[in-house]
Design an enzyme around this catalytic site. Sequence first.
Site, PDB file in Angstrom:
ATOM      1  N   HIS A  91      -1.136 -31.546 -76.515  1.00  0.00           N
ATOM      2  CA  HIS A  91       0.370 -31.513 -77.076  1.00  0.00           C
ATOM      3  C   HIS A  91       0.573 -30.054 -76.813  1.00  0.00           C
ATOM      4  O   HIS A  91       0.089 -29.358 -77.395  1.00  0.00           O
ATOM      5  CB  HIS A  91       0.170 -32.029 -78.623  1.00  0.00           C
ATOM      6  CG  HIS A  91       1.362 -32.077 -79.217  1.00  0.00           C
ATOM      7  ND1 HIS A  91       2.330 -31.075 -79.512  1.00  0.00           N
ATOM      8  CD2 HIS A  91       2.182 -33.142 -79.654  1.00  0.00           C
ATOM      9  CE1 HIS A  91       3.285 -31.391 -80.032  1.00  0.00           C
ATOM     10  NE2 HIS A  91       3.356 -32.764 -80.141  1.00  0.00           N
ATOM     11  N   HIS A 129       6.282 -33.871 -73.540  1.00  0.00           N
ATOM     12  CA  HIS A 129       5.784 -32.784 -74.336  1.00  0.00           C
ATOM     13  C   HIS A 129       4.224 -32.878 -74.736  1.00  0.00           C
ATOM     14  O   HIS A 129       3.592 -32.009 -75.121  1.00  0.00           O
ATOM     15  CB  HIS A 129       6.613 -32.587 -75.683  1.00  0.00           C
ATOM     16  CG  HIS A 129       6.233 -33.530 -76.957  1.00  0.00           C
ATOM     17  ND1 HIS A 129       6.692 -34.979 -76.797  1.00  0.00           N
ATOM     18  CD2 HIS A 129       5.350 -33.428 -77.934  1.00  0.00           C
ATOM     19  CE1 HIS A 129       6.209 -35.359 -78.010  1.00  0.00           C
ATOM     20  NE2 HIS A 129       5.354 -34.558 -78.507  1.00  0.00           N
TER      21      HIS A 129
END
Length: 102
Positions: free
Chosen positions: A22, A7
Amino acid sequence: YVPDTAHAIALTEEHGLEILLHVGVNTVEQQGKGFRALVKTGDMVKMGQPLLAFDQECLEKAGCDLATPMVITNGNKVGKMEKVPSGPVQAGHDPVLIITLS
């Protein structure tokens, strides 16, 4: 660095600047569902190279906010940072930030 959940990705450029990408907010809670790493920790990457892939529809259905912060984690190395005017960019060709190291 690429976590197992894919992620996010942490990059260190050749002069030591550290950048964290992110994807989304609280997406780590998906435990990797909807994400696929296209590189692995330790790989040398080039400008424009895809780093990870994600299933936008899957993540949005899970209620994820896909706002994607880009964080300089060692800002003490930054002398000057300039945001490039907003608008569409082409991967590998258009900068989003211009950073001069101190």
